[in-house]
Write a protein that holds these residues in place. Structure first.
Motif, mmCIF file in Angstrom:
data_model
loop_
_atom_site.group_PDB
_atom_site.id
_atom_site.type_symbol
_atom_site.label_atom_id
_atom_site.label_comp_id
_atom_site.label_asym_id
_atom_site.label_seq_id
_atom_site.Cartn_x
_atom_site.Cartn_y
_atom_site.Cartn_z
ATOM 1 N N ILE A 1 0.839 -1.207 0.000
ATOM 2 C CA ILE A 1 0.000 0.000 0.000
ATOM 3 C C ILE A 1 0.872 1.255 0.000
ATOM 4 O O ILE A 1 0.575 2.242 -0.667
ATOM 5 N N ALA A 2 1.960 1.220 0.743
ATOM 6 C CA ALA A 2 2.928 2.331 0.705
ATOM 7 C C ALA A 2 4.274 1.735 1.073
ATOM 8 O O ALA A 2 4.346 0.934 1.995
ATOM 9 N N SER A 3 5.326 2.116 0.339
ATOM 10 C CA SER A 3 6.609 1.512 0.696
ATOM 11 C C SER A 3 7.275 2.376 1.773
ATOM 12 O O SER A 3 7.431 3.584 1.622
ATOM 13 N N ILE A 4 7.597 1.716 2.870
ATOM 14 C CA ILE A 4 8.139 2.426 4.035
ATOM 15 C C ILE A 4 9.361 1.657 4.514
ATOM 16 O O ILE A 4 9.281 0.462 4.790
ATOM 17 N N SER A 5 10.505 2.358 4.584
ATOM 18 C CA SER A 5 11.715 1.656 5.018
ATOM 19 C C SER A 5 11.729 1.567 6.542
ATOM 20 O O SER A 5 11.103 2.373 7.230
ATOM 21 N N ALA A 6 12.460 0.573 7.029
ATOM 22 C CA ALA A 6 12.534 0.352 8.483
ATOM 23 C C ALA A 6 13.044 1.616 9.188
ATOM 24 O O ALA A 6 12.614 1.947 10.289
ATOM 25 N N ALA A 7 13.949 2.333 8.502
ATOM 26 C CA ALA A 7 14.556 3.513 9.124
ATOM 27 C C ALA A 7 13.546 4.633 9.343
ATOM 28 O O ALA A 7 13.724 5.485 10.204
ATOM 29 N N GLU A 8 12.480 4.622 8.547
ATOM 30 C CA GLU A 8 11.493 5.709 8.668
ATOM 31 C C GLU A 8 10.496 5.467 9.793
ATOM 32 O O GLU A 8 9.800 6.392 10.217
ATOM 33 N N ILE A 9 10.422 4.239 10.232
ATOM 34 C CA ILE A 9 9.341 3.892 11.159
ATOM 35 C C ILE A 9 9.400 4.641 12.502
ATOM 36 O O ILE A 9 8.375 5.160 12.946
ATOM 37 N N PRO A 10 10.586 4.752 13.124
ATOM 38 C CA PRO A 10 10.583 5.450 14.419
ATOM 39 C C PRO A 10 9.963 6.851 14.352
ATOM 40 O O PRO A 10 9.174 7.229 15.224
ATOM 41 N N ALA A 11 10.275 7.609 13.300
ATOM 42 C CA ALA A 11 9.728 8.965 13.191
ATOM 43 C C ALA A 11 8.210 8.926 13.014
ATOM 44 O O ALA A 11 7.490 9.779 13.538
ATOM 45 N N LEU A 12 7.727 7.922 12.281
ATOM 46 C CA LEU A 12 6.270 7.798 12.104
ATOM 47 C C LEU A 12 5.599 7.446 13.435
ATOM 48 O O LEU A 12 4.525 7.944 13.755
ATOM 49 N N LEU A 13 6.282 6.613 14.213
ATOM 50 C CA LEU A 13 5.691 6.214 15.501
ATOM 51 C C LEU A 13 5.668 7.361 16.501
ATOM 52 O O LEU A 13 4.841 7.404 17.399
ATOM 53 N N GLU A 14 6.595 8.301 16.325
ATOM 54 C CA GLU A 14 6.582 9.496 17.179
ATOM 55 C C GLU A 14 5.265 10.249 17.018
ATOM 56 O O GLU A 14 4.887 11.051 17.863
ATOM 57 N N GLN A 15 4.602 10.000 15.898
ATOM 58 C CA GLN A 15 3.329 10.686 15.655
ATOM 59 C C GLN A 15 2.152 10.015 16.350
ATOM 60 O O GLN A 15 1.007 10.336 16.063
ATOM 61 N N VAL A 16 2.467 9.096 17.242
ATOM 62 C CA VAL A 16 1.424 8.566 18.141
ATOM 63 C C VAL A 16 1.629 9.258 19.475
ATOM 64 O O VAL A 16 2.647 9.052 20.141
ATOM 65 N N ARG A 17 0.697 10.141 19.827
ATOM 66 C CA ARG A 17 0.876 10.938 21.043
ATOM 67 C C ARG A 17 -0.439 11.031 21.802
ATOM 68 O O ARG A 17 -1.505 10.787 21.255
ATOM 69 N N GLU A 18 -0.323 11.442 23.065
ATOM 70 C CA GLU A 18 -1.538 11.636 23.849
ATOM 71 C C GLU A 18 -2.295 12.817 23.254
ATOM 72 O O GLU A 18 -1.713 13.734 22.677
ATOM 73 N N THR A 19 -3.623 12.782 23.381
ATOM 74 C CA THR A 19 -4.417 13.879 22.841
ATOM 75 C C THR A 19 -4.563 14.961 23.903
ATOM 76 O O THR A 19 -4.451 14.683 25.095
#
Ligand code: ARG
Length: 616
Positions: A33-51
């Motif tokens: 669905i979207a190509s995402i390298s392993a190296a990019e994942i930590p930054a994407l996970l940072e976008q999970v935050r408390e509301t």
């Protein structure tokens, strides 16, 4: 120690959720669905935050927007794909409710299950570590902090490194890292040349016998004026003026005294050994008052014997070369200033010592990371030293300059007294404690009987706490205005307010005659049915996430801000719901929340190096 190592039930909700998001995002990539390298994942996970607002759930994931473009799809559709995979990620359903549809352009909002929240908070009540998980991979971390140049009076600027460094060390330790603290004293610099020269030309033996610290301080200030020979300073100081007249070459002679010390001249060495305990005594008194300790105090002098070897090594490695008699490491182009490691007259520099220190620490302490808690004005120095160290083979050690700004007076200029001297640290601590004494006993609990000794102890804890907290609650990289009036206020984000909050929360147990230990042992279930109970419970469980964020950026102000939020959630809870007057299970559950709140606030302050009191 690896992993959590604690009782089952300790849970970092955000980590657990990020883990589930990781599985979901990896699924997106795997399914094309979207190509995402392993190296990019930590930054994407940072976008999970408390509301910020419970209406949108407890946590929110916003990465669908960032992924939409490469997926060639609408953010909302990407969010739907993530949600589908999230629900079936291992462990997700135990802790979180089904996510529901994406909100707005593609926000994925997640709510913690009430039963999971109640269970987790119940565990935290019974837990030594208050539910905070330890890091999975502990590191060896050196924290280089405080590090004043001794023989000069310590001033307000030194408080920042001392207080920030101590807090960071405590927090990293609590997170489970192996922390080594080192006070890299400036015990070898030109200030000793000044004192040596002063000793030889204008000492007062009787004064030294009576108060050695004061006499060395006097010599330092006097000789600095003599060496600088600024007309306006000399005009105001006839003693200094007379010395300048008698010794027109004093500035050069001072440098020569330093050089003789470094070359091992027996007389200067013996005097240095006599002065050092005096200088150490002076700073140790301050550390004692601040409750700051160090594992090691290896000053610059300790590394002196290694400096010749460092220069030889860097020359041999082709990293350093001679330029106009001096030796420097050329890091950039020909026009960029090199990092000097030996002057033309043979003297070594601050940078030479730092390089020797890195190598020594690497050999003896094998750190994964070294944090330098030092004034931002030394940024360039550290950039150059770190780059040199990397080229020299220390690349495996993560070297970090934890920089901080200047302490300003209320006039917006660097903090000074009226006399124009930077304020001595000890006088400043005294003033803080004296002013704190005025607010001691102003709380309801405090009014009822406090002995003089209690009062003194409380004033000391509140006064020192105020000074520390004022510093720690600032974003460290900005300058901050030092204001006793502000820092001693009983409302707002101040130490006094936080200490008062702890005293109030814990006062409940005295008032109700409740045995807290028994309460914890009984393991009454905690209920989160009321939204105010729920909000408090959720906030308390964030402790571990917050400490993780403090570590990521070396920012203790993330912790102070959160403690203030906890106190706010607690007030909302306590103002709305009866605790001691509640009945049965409500009472036990709410008392358990109070108990945990008190301990979390107290532990949070302790991790900042700030004490608490029973009564104010
Ligand atoms: N003594 C120095 C100063 O007062 C700070 C030392 C910081 N630590 C270091 N490894 N350079 O400016």
């Amino acid at each position: 120690m690896s992993g959590d190592g604690g009782p089952a039930g300790r849970v970092n909700l955000r980590s657990a959720l990020r883990q589930a998001f990781r599985v979901a995002i990896e699924g997106l990539s795997r399914d094309g669905i979207a190509s995402i390298s392993a190296a990019e994942i930590p930054a994407l996970l940072e976008q999970v935050r408390e509301t910020a607002d419970a209406a949108f759930g407890d946590y929110s994931g916003t990465m669908a927007m960032a992924l939409a473009k490469r997926a060639g799809a609408k953010p909302r559709d990407v969010a739907v794909e993530i949600i589908r995979r999230l629900q079936s990620a291992p462990g997700y359903a135990d802790l979180f409710e089904p996510p529901g549809d994406p909100v707005g352009p593609g926000f994925i909002n997640v709510r913690v299950r009430d039963d999971a929240l109640a269970a987790a908070v119940g565990h935290a009540v019974a837990d030594e570590r208050l539910g905070v998980t330890a890091v999975a991979e502990p590191q060896r971390v050196v924290v280089d902090f405080s590090s004043p140049n001794v023989a000069k009076p310590m001033h307000v600027g030194h408080i920042r490194s001392t207080v920030i460094g101590d807090a960071i060390a405590r927090i990293l330790r609590f997170r489970g890292h192996h922390v080594i603290t080192d006070n890299h004293l400036g015990d070898w610099g030109t200030q000793f040349g000044m004192i040596l020269w002063g000793w030889k030309h204008c000492r007062d033996d009787a004064a030294f016998a009576a108060d050695p610290t004061a006499e060395l301080g006097r010599l330092y200030r006097l000789v600095r004026k003599v060496a600088d020979a600024k007309p306006e300073e000399l005009a105001a100081d006839p003693v200094a003026a007379a010395l300048v007249a008698a010794h027109p070459d004093a500035a050069r002679e001072v440098l020569a005294e330093t050089a003789k010390l470094h070359e091992g001249d027996p007389e200067n060495r013996a005097l240095w050994e006599r002065f050092m305990p005096v200088c150490r005594g002076e700073i140790d008194r301050i550390y004692q008052r601040l409750h700051v300790t160090f594992d090691h105090t290896l000053g610059e002098s300790f590394f002196h014997p290694l400096l010749g070897g460092v220069v030889a090594d860097l020359l041999a490695a082709g990293l350093a070369r001679e330029s106009r008699g001096a030796i420097g490491v050329f890091l950039g182009g020909e026009d960029d200033p090199p990092l000097l490691i030996r002057k033309a007259d043979g003297a070594f520099l601050y940078a030479t010592t730092d390089l020797a220190t890195i190598r020594w620490r690497r050999e003896h302490w094998k750190p994964d990371r070294i944090l330098y808690v030092v004034d931002h004005r030394q940024s360039q120095h550290f950039e150059q030293v770190f780059e040199t160290a990397r080229r020299w083979g220390c690349g495996a050690v993560d070297l970090v300059h934890v920089a901080f700004g200047t302490v300003l007076g209320e006039d917006g200029k660097p903090f000074k007294t009226r006399a124009g001297d930077t304020v001595g640290l000890e006088a400043l601590l005294d003033e803080g404690v004296e002013r704190a004494a005025a607010i001691v006993g102003s709380g309801d609990e405090g009014r009822a009987g406090m002995s003089d000794e209690d009062r003194r102890h409380v004033a000391e804890t509140v006064g020192i706490g105020a000074i520390k907290y004022a510093d720690l609650s600032q974003n460290r990289t900005t300058d901050y205005v030092f204001s006793f009036d502000k820092m001693l206020q009983l409302t707002g984000n101040t130490a006094a307010y936080m200490q008062y909050a702890v005293a109030r929360v814990e006062g409940i147990f005295t008032k109700g005659g409740v045995d807290r230990e028994a309460l914890r042992r009984a393991g009454h279930g905690v209920q989160v049915s009321d939204p105010r109970e729920r909000a408090l419970a959720l906030e308390l469980l964030r402790f571990g996430e917050v400490l993780e964020d403090v570590e990521a950026d070396s920012r203790p102000n993330v912790l102070t801000a959160w403690l203030y939020d906890v106190a706010g959630r607690y007030s909302t809870f306590y103002d709305a719901l009866p605790v001691l007057k509640a009945a049965g299970a409500d009472r036990d559950s709410r008392l358990a929340l109070c108990d945990l709140t008190g301990r979390v606030l107290r532990r949070g302050l302790e991790l900042l190096g700030i004490g608490t009191v029973e009564k104010m």
